[in-house]
Motif scaffolding. Structure first.
Motif, PDB file in Angstrom:
ATOM      1  N   ASP A   1     -17.482   0.731   5.306  1.00 11.85           N
ATOM      2  CA  ASP A   1     -17.626   0.983   3.866  1.00 11.85           C
ATOM      3  C   ASP A   1     -18.463  -0.109   3.195  1.00 11.85           C
ATOM      4  OD1 ASP A   1     -15.199  -0.418   4.596  1.00 11.85           O
ATOM      5  OD2 ASP A   1     -14.610  -0.405   2.493  1.00 11.85           O
TER       6      ASP A   1
ATOM      7  N   TRP B   1      -9.229  -8.691  10.394  1.00 15.44           N
ATOM      8  CA  TRP B   1     -10.241  -8.176   9.462  1.00 15.44           C
ATOM      9  C   TRP B   1     -10.958  -9.252   8.680  1.00 15.44           C
ATOM     10  CZ3 TRP B   1      -9.479  -8.943   4.183  1.00 15.44           C
ATOM     11  CH2 TRP B   1      -8.174  -9.187   3.743  1.00 15.44           C
TER      12      TRP B   1
ATOM     13  N   GLU C   1      -2.208  -6.994   2.858  1.00 17.85           N
ATOM     14  CA  GLU C   1      -2.357  -7.142   1.412  1.00 17.85           C
ATOM     15  C   GLU C   1      -1.087  -6.940   0.591  1.00 17.85           C
ATOM     16  OE1 GLU C   1      -7.059  -6.053   1.035  1.00 17.85           O
ATOM     17  OE2 GLU C   1      -5.665  -4.415   0.656  1.00 17.85           O
TER      18      GLU C   1
ATOM     19  N   TRP D   1     -13.067   2.598   5.410  1.00 19.37           N
ATOM     20  CA  TRP D   1     -12.189   2.768   4.255  1.00 19.37           C
ATOM     21  C   TRP D   1     -12.928   3.694   3.318  1.00 19.37           C
ATOM     22  CZ3 TRP D   1      -7.480   0.804   4.912  1.00 19.37           C
ATOM     23  CH2 TRP D   1      -7.317  -0.253   5.807  1.00 19.37           C
TER      24      TRP D   1
ATOM     25  N   HIS E   1       0.829  -1.213   0.000  1.00 19.98           N
ATOM     26  CA  HIS E   1       0.000   0.000   0.000  1.00 19.98           C
ATOM     27  C   HIS E   1       0.860   1.259   0.000  1.00 19.98           C
ATOM     28  CE1 HIS E   1      -4.059  -1.655   0.319  1.00 19.98           C
ATOM     29  NE2 HIS E   1      -3.562  -2.604   1.082  1.00 19.98           N
TER      30      HIS E   1
HETATM   31  C1  TNX Z   1      -9.110  -3.962   2.316  1.00 17.62           C
HETATM   32  S1  TNX Z   1      -8.636  -5.271   4.848  1.00 17.62           S
HETATM   33  C2  TNX Z   1      -8.099  -3.162   2.769  1.00 17.62           C
HETATM   34  C3  TNX Z   1      -8.095  -1.742   2.373  1.00 17.62           C
HETATM   35  C4  TNX Z   1      -9.288  -1.386   1.558  1.00 17.62           C
HETATM   36  C5  TNX Z   1     -10.507  -2.099   2.067  1.00 17.62           C
HETATM   37  C6  TNX Z   1     -11.767  -1.730   1.383  1.00 17.62           C
HETATM   38  C7  TNX Z   1      -7.391  -4.305   4.773  1.00 17.62           C
HETATM   39  C8  TNX Z   1      -6.535  -4.315   5.919  1.00 17.62           C
HETATM   40  N1  TNX Z   1      -7.161  -3.535   3.681  1.00 17.62           N
HETATM   41  O1  TNX Z   1      -6.914  -1.399   1.729  1.00 17.62           O
HETATM   42  O2  TNX Z   1      -9.465  -0.030   1.618  1.00 17.62           O
HETATM   43  O3  TNX Z   1     -10.285  -3.470   1.920  1.00 17.62           O
HETATM   44  O4  TNX Z   1     -12.881  -2.272   2.019  1.00 17.62           O
END
Ligand code: TNX
Length: 668
Positions: free
Chosen positions: A569, A542, A449, A617, A385
């Motif tokens: 969201d 999550w 991610e 988010w 990210h």
């Molecule tokens: C997943 S779950 C993400 C975010 C996104 C989101 C949208 C997680 C730790 N990361 O980067 O914004 O989904 O719902």
């Protein structure tokens, strides 16, 4: 007003039409002249990913959800003509009205741009009016309880009723009480500026005595109502403050709905929170929120007795906090627009937009939060990210890196390199500045991610991987380069070369933070490799309650925030007319309220539970009316789940008082 020179419309054809799903974009020339040599740029939460097959045009550039389409060779769009593009086979279907193009513009051959009015994408499956703004329940004529309090306290034994006081004149006996009284006055003023909730005796304020008491937890309080006298007992500032918030809530119910709610004449309320971590996460990277908006959000959190603000300050789309050592982070990383290193993502138009928090703004926010009993946890999302961070600091990338890997949101090569000394040098200076800004000494470093193919084209990373895991693993990892992954949600990287590299990175980062006396936060993927010190960290779970339970079993402290329910969201319903996303599911207030975050957990696992948090988010929060709808009243349902013991919860009682809770914007 004159007709715009171009008309731009988009439409979604869902699969249930019988045929293949399709995304249709139409540009009509209403000007008096032919248009040629142009590109059409669009963005919105839904993206035209590499799987998409485009008819009627071709893709010029693509970065995450920002796409430019090229007309067929030689096309001159004559006055009155429409150019139609059809995209099929997208990996992700559009499901909600805010998914499609929310911002669009033309780029002409000389580089100039023309903004296009962009109505939300229409769906052939629904012609219902698009929803935005908050929907909640009206206060009933006869609520289940006589006092309006959310979250509901541990013990409420009240009787009789008196005319609600004009307001409260709070009297403190010690420093903690004095600080709480001041914080409450500023909170009441911020949320309900004309109510006069906090007022002097000269203006008719009824005295409320803040009485120091031993033996109560820091956030616990007791309120005694005896005829005209009201007193709040607590052992610390937070307890006094929460006692006053409860009084304020009772007061508002009795004032605004005198036939439904009352102000007690006698009795006692005893209260303390069920969970220690009651939070909200806000992603300020995908959309920017000004300091004034954060201030109001903090006031709302306090009114809900929430005590943690997880401030998601960086992501692929932006870097939002001033770092003096690296001004480029905000000079480059905080802005997007046509021609900038970060394109006009998520529906922002061609013009440069964005923003960041100066250090002075951060200090102001942190101090305000503290006065409201809220600790601020900044998140710097690493090593993935990090597209914006790398755009600002290219030295975080291996200069010899070749090829491409893509994140789940379609960002190429978005991970800072774990094999470079420079990476740690930069992070050390960033942490030094953050630690000074955030006195809670907890810094969340993301770890979510990381793509399966991360660093697979970096000779430096592959050399490190060979050292760590052997040649076989490294050469296998190298083969992931240029292979499209993450097409149907974030891939699980457990056991991969990416996970090995992420683990060495995190181990070192966690040690750097621990050396500065800081606890490290991470998303659940930070557990890969089991390298971070469990005594100095916590994880945000999550994926599901089960994944969080298994991490708790391994000894990690957990904050539970499963996407299906606690991600604000996610839309309130699966319908097209409802804004939000639904990749993790959807959840209305009822579902969120009744969700058990520790379902099936053993006692040992529960001992690792720090608490819960709601996460917003911001990809979907394209306008503030949507943000409102996503946050409220679900935030209060989360607050009651965090504070009130499960056996004392009642959705009927909650619904009856929900309309009294303050909201951010109140837009329709
Ligand atoms: C997943 S779950 C993400 C975010 C996104 C989101 C949208 C997680 C730790 N990361 O980067 O914004 O989904 O719902």
């Amino acid at each position: 007003m004159a007709e715009p020179a171009f008309r731009f419309e988009t439409e979604w054809v869902p699969a249930d039409e019988g045929g293949e799903p399709a995304y249709i974009l139409k540009l009509t020339n209403r000007s008096g002249r032919g248009l040629e040599g142009f590109r059409l740029a669009v963005s919105g939460p839904g993206r035209v990913d590499p799987a998409g097959e485009v008819e009627g045009g071709s893709i010029g550039t693509r970065l995450s959800n920002h796409t430019t389409f090229l007309p067929p060779e030689g096309l001159v769009l004559q006055p009155g003509e429409t150019w139609t593009i059809t995209v099929r086979k997208l990996s992700w279907q559009f499901r909600h009205w805010n998914d499609g193009a929310r911002g669009a513009y033309l780029v002409l051959s000389d580089g100039s741009t023309i903004d296009l009015k962009t109505e939300p994408t229409a769906s052939r499956s629904s012609n219902a009016t698009f929803k935005r703004g908050i929907e909640t329940w009206p206060v009933p004529a006869v609520p289940p309880v006589p006092v309006s309090i959310i979250p509901w306290p541990e013990r409420v034994v009240v009787a009789g009723q008196r005319t609600a006081p004009a307001g409260f004149a709070v009297k403190a006996a010690n420093a903690a009480g004095k600080a709480a009284a001041e914080a409450f006055a500023s909170l009441a003023d911020a949320l309900f500026p004309a109510d006069g909730l906090s007022r002097s005796e000269a203006e008719g304020g009824v005295p409320v005595m803040l009485t120091p008491a031993e033996g109560l937890g820091a956030e616990a309080y007791r309120i005694d109502f005896t005829g005209e006298a009201i007193s709040v007992s607590a052992s610390a500032q937070a307890g006094f403050f929460y006692g006053l918030v409860t009084l304020g809530q009772i007061w508002r119910g009795a004032k605004l709905y005198p036939n439904a709610y009352s102000f007690p004449a006698a009795g006692r309320i005893e209260d303390s929170p069920g969970m220690g971590w009651r939070g909200m996460h806000l992603d300020v990277a995908r959309q920017f929120y000004a300091t004034s908006e954060i201030r109001r959000l903090l006031a709302i959190l306090a009114w809900n007795k929430l005590n943690r603000f997880h401030w998601h300050l960086t992501d692929d789309e932006a870097w939002r906090v001033e770092i003096e050592a690296y001004p480029s982070l905000t000079e480059i990383g905080a802005w997007r627009g046509e021609g900038l290193p970060i394109p006009a993502l998520l529906g922002t138009g061609a013009a440069r937009t964005g923003g960041y928090y100066s250090k002075a703004a951060v200090r102001e926010i942190v101090a305000l939060a503290r006065s409201y009993g809220i600790e601020v946890v900044p998140e710097i999302d690493l090593p993935g990210h990090s597209f914006a961070m790398i755009a600002a600091l290219p030295e975080l990338k291996d200069p010899a890196e070749t090829g491409e890997y893509q994140s789940v949101q379609g960002f190429p090569n978005n991970c800072i390199n774990p094999a470079r000394e420079k990476t740690y040098e930069v992070l050390d200076r960033i942490f030094e500045e953050l630690v000074e800004l955030f006195p809670f000494r907890t810094i969340h470093v993301g770890a979510d991610e990381v793509p399966l193919g991360a660093w697979s084209g970096s000779p430096e990373a592959l050399a490190l991987l060979t050292e760590l895991a052997g040649e076989e693993v490294a050469s296998q990892h190298a083969r992931r380069l240029n292979v499209l992954t993450n097409t149907h949600g974030a891939d699980d990287i457990e056991g991969s070369g990416a996970a090995v590299l992420q683990a060495v990175f995190l181990e070192r980062v966690q040690k750097m933070l621990a050396a500065r006396g800081c606890v490290t936060g991470g998303w659940e993927e930070a557990a890969h490799g089991n390298v971070i010190d469990k005594a100095m960290s916590y994880l945000c779970g999550w994926r599901s309650v089960e994944v969080s339970a298994s991490l708790a079993r391994q000894g990690y402290d957990m904050v539970v925030c499963p996407g299906q329910v606690y991600y604000l969201d996610m839309a309130n319903s699966p319908d097209w007319d409802e804004p939000g996303a639904s990749w993790a599911g959807w959840s209305d207030c009822d579902k969120l309220y009744h969700f058990d975050p520790v379902e099936g957990w053993s006692e040992a696992e529960k001992s690792r539970l720090r608490g819960i948090q709601a996460c917003l988010w911001s990809e979907s929060a394209l306008d503030r009316g949507i943000a409102d709808r996503l946050i409220f009243p679900r935030l209060s349902a989360l607050a009651e789940s965090a504070w009130t013991r499960p056996g004392a919860k009642s959705f009927e009682r909650f619904k009856a008082a929900a309309a009294l809770m303050p909201v951010l914007y109140g837009y329709p």
